[in-house]
Motif scaffolding. Structure first.
Motif, PDB file in Angstrom:
ATOM      1  N   LYS A 232      66.953 -11.016 -34.496  1.00 36.40           N
ATOM      2  CA  LYS A 232      66.870 -12.009 -33.424  1.00 36.40           C
ATOM      3  C   LYS A 232      67.783 -11.577 -32.280  1.00 36.40           C
ATOM      4  O   LYS A 232      68.851 -11.004 -32.506  1.00 36.40           O
ATOM      5  CB  LYS A 232      67.317 -13.383 -33.923  1.00 36.40           C
ATOM      6  N   TRP A 234      69.813 -12.573 -28.481  1.00 33.32           N
ATOM      7  CA  TRP A 234      70.426 -13.726 -27.828  1.00 33.32           C
ATOM      8  C   TRP A 234      70.858 -13.449 -26.397  1.00 33.32           C
ATOM      9  O   TRP A 234      71.616 -14.210 -25.809  1.00 33.32           O
ATOM     10  CB  TRP A 234      71.604 -14.228 -28.664  1.00 33.32           C
ATOM     11  N   SER A 350      69.351 -16.045 -37.765  1.00 36.55           N
ATOM     12  CA  SER A 350      70.103 -14.971 -37.126  1.00 36.55           C
ATOM     13  C   SER A 350      71.428 -14.714 -37.834  1.00 36.55           C
ATOM     14  O   SER A 350      71.844 -13.561 -37.991  1.00 36.55           O
ATOM     15  CB  SER A 350      70.358 -15.317 -35.657  1.00 36.55           C
ATOM     16  N   TYR A 462      76.486 -14.204 -34.133  1.00 35.28           N
ATOM     17  CA  TYR A 462      75.080 -13.876 -33.850  1.00 35.28           C
ATOM     18  C   TYR A 462      74.900 -12.560 -33.103  1.00 35.28           C
ATOM     19  O   TYR A 462      73.768 -12.127 -32.897  1.00 35.28           O
ATOM     20  CB  TYR A 462      74.435 -15.009 -33.038  1.00 35.28           C
TER      21      TYR A 462
END
Length: 579
Positions: A232, A234, A350, A462
Motif C-alpha cells: 500500500k 501513502w 498496510s 506505514y
C-alpha cells in the motif's frame, strides 16, 4: 534545471521545436500513442497557442480535406502508421506535410513514403526521439503493460520493443551510456546486448558526452524486488495510482459513485506537482489550506464597491473558475480515497504489510497476517497480498504458510488467487533474486539495520519500507555494485562516481521507486538519476502480471516484459536464453 536530465523537458523541447519552426496554421496529426505522450507534457490550450488549428488522429477515417492548412504528423514509425501515411500522401488532405517520427525509420519506410508522395507535398522528414511517456521529471514509462512472454518469438519481439523505447530515452536525454545489467536475468542480459549492439552500429547517433564522465544505463529485473509493487502507498501520486489508478495522467472514476467521471492530473496542476510526494496525513492539511484560499478568493469577488472592483472581478473570473475546479478536483479525490481507506481497513492492512516486509520478528508477522485474514471488511485481494508478502519474507516457513492457505480456502477465496502464493515463489523466490532484498542474509546487514533504527528512532509504521533500488543506487555511486552480479557490457570501465544514471526496470517500475529517485536527486545536487520501466505498476497490475505468469504456455519457460501496443521491430536476435 534544463542542463540536467529531465524527461518532461526533453519531450517538451521536441514538441516545441516541431511546432515553433513551422509558421502558419497547422493541423497536428497524431496516433494513439503520441496523443498520450503529448498530453503528458502540454495542455491542449498550450498547444493551440502554437498556431495549431486542429488535432487529428491518423487512424480516424473520414477526416476532412483542408488544403489551406499544413499537416504536422507526429507519429510512431510502425508498419501500420507507415501504411496509413503512405495512403494519405497518395491523396493528401493538407497543402503540405511535415513528418516527424518518434524513433528510427527503416530505409524501406523512407522509400515507401517517397514513392507515395506523388503530389510533392512532403516538406521534411525528421526523427525526434520521443517514444516514451514522461511521468515525472525523473520517471518514465514505455506504457507496455504485459509482463509475461508465452513463447520465444514473443520474447524476441519484446526485447526489440524495450530497446526501441530505451534508445529513445537515452537519445532524448543526449547521453551515450555505459551499459550494466543484472546478470541473473537472461532478459536483462539480452536487452543489454541489444542496446550495446545498437549503440555500436549507430555511432553517428550516439555521439554525446565523449571526453566527460560516462553515464550509466543500469538494467534491472523486477523479480529482484517483488515486494515494492505489492505494498500500500501513502504519498499522493502513488496513493491515487494504488487505490484508483492513473493512466497517462488521467484518473478514471467511471466505476465509482459520484458525478466526476474522469480527473486529469497534469504537470501544469500546481497543487498536484507541489504535493506529489506528500503523505496522507499532510495532504489533509494541504487540502484544508486549499479550501481556505478558495474561500478567501470568493470573499474578494463578493466585495464589489466600485467600477474598478467590477473590472478586477471580470478580469480574474477565468482564473478563479479554473482555481475553483482545481480545488473541487483535489478535495473530491481526497474524500474518495479517505472513504476507500476507511471502508477497506487499509491502515490495518498496510501495518501488516510493513511489519512483514521490514522487520525480522516472525512471530509478530505471522500474528498480524492471520489477524488480517480474519477481518470481514478486508478485501480478498488484500488478504492474498499480505500472504504473498509473508511467503516471500519467510519462504522457509512452509508449515505456517500452509495454515494461511487453509484459512484462505475456508474463506472461499478464488483458487486462482490462492495459487499465486506458489506462483510468486516461482517468479521471484530467493533463487530468482539478486542481492539481499530483506537485509537478513548476513549478520552485518541485520546489525547495520538495527543500529540505523536506534539512531533514527521509530519510523512511521506505514512508510518504513524502502525499495531495494535505493540499495542498488547507493552501491553503484560508491563503486561497490558487484561487477559479478551486475556486469559491464563491451569490457568498458565503469566510472567510480557517475554523474548521470539511467535505470530501466524490466517488469515494471513503481511510483514508490520514482519517489525514491526524486528524493535522491533533491539531496544530491551533483548527480542526476532517471528511472523507468516498461509499465508503472500498482499492486493490482502486478497481481495481473503474476496471473499471466501463472497461465503462461506450460511448454515455454520464457517470461518477462512484453507489449500491449505495436512497435517498429527488427527481430534480429540470436540469443535463445529464456527469462
Amino acid at each position: 534545471k534544463k542542463g540536467k536530465m529531465n524527461v518532461i523537458y526533453a519531450i517538451q523541447d521536441y514538441i516545441s521545436k516541431i511546432l515553433d519552426n513551422i509558421d502558419g496554421m497547422k493541423v497536428l496529426v497524431l496516433d494513439k500513442e503520441t496523443m498520450g505522450i503529448i498530453s503528458m507534457v502540454y495542455t491542449q490550450s498550450e498547444i493551440l497557442q502554437k498556431q495549431v488549428y486542429l488535432f487529428e488522429r491518423m487512424d480516424i477515417e473520414g477526416r476532412e480535406v483542408m488544403a489551406h492548412l499544413k499537416g504536422v504528423c507526429f507519429i510512431r514509425p510502425t508498419e501500420e502508421n507507415i501504411q496509413m501515411l503512405s495512403e494519405e500522401l497518395a491523396e493528401p488532405k493538407y497543402g503540405e506535410y511535415h513528418l516527424f517520427f518518434t524513433n528510427q525509420l527503416k530505409l524501406s519506410h523512407i522509400e515507401q513514403l517517397a514513392c507515395s508522395d506523388e503530389h510533392n507535398v512532403v516538406q521534411q522528414v525528421q526523427e525526434y526521439y520521443a517514444d516514451y511517456f514522461p511521468i515525472n521529471k525523473d520517471l518514465y514509462s514505455l506504457n507496455m503493460k504485459k509482463c509475461v512472454f508465452s513463447s520465444q518469438s514473443e520474447q524476441n519481439i519484446g526485447v526489440q520493443q524495450i530497446c526501441d523505447g530505451l534508445c529513445s530515452v537515452i537519445l532524448s536525454l543526449k547521453k551515450t551510456p555505459i551499459v550494466r545489467y543484472e546478470k541473473e536475468s537472461s532478459l536483462c542480459r539480452r536487452i543489454a546486448q541489444e542496446m550495446s549492439r545498437r549503440m555500436t552500429q549507430d555511432k553517428k547517433l550516439f555521439t554525446f558526452g565523449y571526453g566527460s564522465i560516462s553515464p550509466i544505463l543500469l538494467i534491472l529485473d523486477r523479480r529482484s524486488d517483488p515486494v515494492t509493487p505489492l505494498l500500500k502507498q501513502w504519498t499522493y501520486q502513488a496513493m491515487i495510482h494504488e487505490l484508483i489508478g492513473i493512466n497517462n495522467n488521467r484518473v478514471d472514476l467511471s466505476k465509482l459513485d459520484g458525478e466526476l467521471k474522469e480527473i486529469v492530473l497534469s504537470n501544469q496542476d500546481e497543487f498536484y506537482v507541489d504535493n506529489l510526494f506528500e503523505n496522507y496525513g499532510e495532504l489533509a492539511v494541504k487540502c484544508q489550506e486549499l479550501l481556505q484560499k478558495l474561500q478567501d478568493k470568493s470573499k474578494m469577488h463578493k466585495n464589489i464597491q466600485s467600477i474598478e472592483d467590477m473590472k478586477r472581478v471580470v478580469s480574474e473570473l477565468p482564473q478563479y473558475q479554473q482555481f475553483q475546479l482545481n480545488v473541487s478536483k483535489h478535495v473530491n479525490l481526497m474524500s474518495l480515497m479517505s472513504d476507500l481507506v476507511t471502508d477497506n481497513q487499509l491502515l490495518e492492512v498496510s501495518a501488516a504489510e510493513q511489519e512483514i516486509s521490514c522487520n525480522s520478528n516472525h512471530s509478530n508477522a505471522y500474528k498480524m497476517m492471520m489477524n488480517v485474514l480474519k477481518q470481514k471488511h478486508i478485501s480478498d485481494i488484500d488478504k492474498v497480498k499480505v500472504v504473498l508478502l509473508y511467503a516471500l519474507r519467510y519462504e522457509e516457513k512452509s508449515n505456517n504458510l500452509s495454515d494461511a492457505i487453509s484459512l484462505l480456502r475456508q474463506l472461499e477465496i478464488n483458487e486462482n488467487l490462492i495459487s499465486l502464493i506458489q506462483t510468486i515463489i516461482k517468479y521471484a523466490g530467493v533463487k530468482h533474486r539478486t542481492g539481499d532484498l530483506f537485509s537478513n542474509k548476513t549478520f552485518f546487514s541485520s546489525f547495520k539495520k538495527s543500529i540505523k533504527k536506534s539512531i533514527q528512532g521509530a519510523e512511521i509504521v506505514y512508510t518504513q519500507h524502502k525499495p531495494f533500488l535505493l540499495e542498488q543506487i547507493d552501491d553503484l555511486i560508491k563503486g561497490k555494485l558487484s561487477v559479478q552480479d551486475y556486469p559491464i557490457m563491451m569490457n568498458q570501465q565503469s566510472p567510480l562516481k557517475p554523474n548521470n544514471i539511467i535505470i530501466f526496470i524490466v517488469g515494471g517500475v513503481t511510483y514508490e521507486e520514482g519517489y525514491t529517485v526524486s528524493k535522491f536527486n533533491e539531496e544530491n545536487e551533483n548527480m542526476r538519476i532517471v528511472v523507468g520501466g516498461n509499465y508503472i505498476h500498482n499492486s493490482s497490475s502486478f497481481i495481473d502480471e503474476l496471473l499471466n505468469f501463472q497461465q503462461r504456455d506450460p511448454f515455454s519457460s520464457s517470461s518477462s516484459s512484453s507489449s500491449s501496443r505495436p512497435r517498429n521491430n527488427n527481430n534480429n536476435n540470436n540469443n535463445n536464453n529464456n527469462y
